[in-house]
Design a protein around this motif. Structure first.
Motif, short mmCIF file in Angstrom:
data_model
loop_
_atom_site.label_atom_id
_atom_site.label_comp_id
_atom_site.label_asym_id
_atom_site.label_seq_id
_atom_site.Cartn_x
_atom_site.Cartn_y
_atom_site.Cartn_z
N GLY A 190 7.12 -10.15 8.32
CA GLY A 190 8.01 -10.40 7.18
C GLY A 190 7.73 -9.53 5.97
N VAL A 191 6.70 -8.68 6.05
CA VAL A 191 6.35 -7.80 4.93
C VAL A 191 7.32 -6.63 4.86
CG1 VAL A 191 4.61 -6.20 4.05
CG2 VAL A 191 3.91 -8.43 4.93
N ARG A 192 7.85 -6.39 3.68
CA ARG A 192 8.83 -5.32 3.52
C ARG A 192 8.27 -4.13 2.75
NH1 ARG A 192 13.74 -7.37 5.18
NH2 ARG A 192 13.83 -9.63 5.34
N LYS A 193 7.10 -4.28 2.15
CA LYS A 193 6.47 -3.18 1.43
C LYS A 193 5.04 -3.02 1.95
CE LYS A 193 9.21 -3.75 -2.78
NZ LYS A 193 9.19 -3.96 -4.25
N LEU A 194 4.74 -1.83 2.50
CA LEU A 194 3.45 -1.60 3.14
C LEU A 194 2.28 -1.70 2.17
CD1 LEU A 194 4.31 1.29 5.63
CD2 LEU A 194 4.11 -1.15 6.09
N ARG A 195 2.54 -1.54 0.90
CA ARG A 195 1.44 -1.62 -0.07
C ARG A 195 0.83 -3.02 -0.10
NH1 ARG A 195 5.80 -1.43 -3.88
NH2 ARG A 195 5.93 -3.35 -5.12
N HIS A 196 1.61 -4.02 0.30
CA HIS A 196 1.06 -5.37 0.34
C HIS A 196 -0.04 -5.48 1.41
CE1 HIS A 196 5.13 -6.94 -1.38
NE2 HIS A 196 4.36 -6.41 -2.30
N ILE A 197 0.12 -4.74 2.48
CA ILE A 197 -0.91 -4.72 3.53
C ILE A 197 -2.17 -4.06 3.01
CG2 ILE A 197 -1.47 -3.81 5.81
CD1 ILE A 197 1.47 -4.18 6.53
#
Length: 252
Positions: free
Chosen positions: A160-167
């Motif tokens: 559900g993550v749409r922005k890789l920076r969150h990872i």
């Protein structure tokens, strides 16, 4: 599920050489730099704090579990987020494959990747004389289980993550600190008393203890069963959640 696994395996055949080099060089550098280099100082000054074994023998299985965690998270979070947002999952959505089959197949491939990487680590450990016999197989399975325990919840979240920076943020502020508080580099008994109960609840601590006791030949049925049950619960729970999150993301 196996069709999805074959898809990821086919992709991996194009890039496996680079990953194998990394999987061998990383443990080699860690064991030489920390296990042998820093380990010489520890062996001379605090042997009692590492169960009376050499620091290299103490450190190596801990790093084995931590490396499995890191590889599994990067594959389970980064790989899944990219597949969901930019390609593989979207291409598979119109096909008869169900979301849970995509999740199971990808997790099976991640398990395979962790198994291969952990096997390379154990080969390096064996070359240093840090593990041998049937204990090597037990440590390999323990490291793989540790990886799956992180990969399944990571995949359930990352789909559900749409922005890789969150990872990257989770990796920096969650995964990396686990190295310091799970007994990877030093025994948890050396931490302040108030934080030890927290360490005992961390999944990496269970992975480290499982791999370390198996590697040193000090494993007990009771202790290993607790660690295995904890890690299995995380893996199964993560997959059950993934079935829901995959369906919501791919078939909204």
């Amino acid at each position: 599920m196996f069709r999805v696994f074959r898809y990821w395996l086919t992709r991996y055949r194009r890039t496996w050489r680079g990953s194998i080099v990394i999987n061998v060089l990383n443990p080699l550098l860690f064991l030489i730099g920390i296990g042998a280099g820093l380990g010489a100082l520890v062996d001379d000054n605090a042997p009692a704090q590492i169960a009376g074994v050499s620091y290299a023998a103490f450190f190596a299985p801990g790093m084995l579990a931590a490396a499995a965690m890191q590889n599994a998270f990067l594959e389970g979070a980064g790989g899944v987020a990219r597949a969901a947002g930019f390609g593989a999952y979207r291409s598979a959505t119109p096909t008869p494959l169900r979301p849970e089959q995509l999740a199971a197949g990808h997790l099976l491939f991640i398990t395979f990747r962790v198994l291969i990487a952990s096997g390379a680590f154990i080969v390096v450990m064996a070359a240093f004389g840090l593990i041998g016999g049937w204990w090597a197989l037990g440590a390999l399975l323990g490291a793989t289980l540790t990886g799956v325990a992180f990969a399944a919840p990571a995949a359930a979240w990352a789909v559900g993550v749409r922005k890789l920076r969150h990872i990257d943020t989770v990796f920096r502020f969650v995964i990396m600190p686990l190295y310091m508080f799970s007994g990877t580099f030093f025994a948890v008994s050396q931490l302040p008393e108030w934080i030890r109960p927290v360490s005992y609840l961390l999944p990496l601590w269970h992975g480290v203890e499982l791999c370390r006791t198996l590697s040193l030949g000090t494993a007990t049925i009771t202790g290993s069963s607790v660690h295995i049950a904890y890690l299995l619960a995380l893996a199964i729970g993560g997959f059950l959640v993934a079935r829901v999150t995959y369906r919501r993301r791919l078939h909204p």
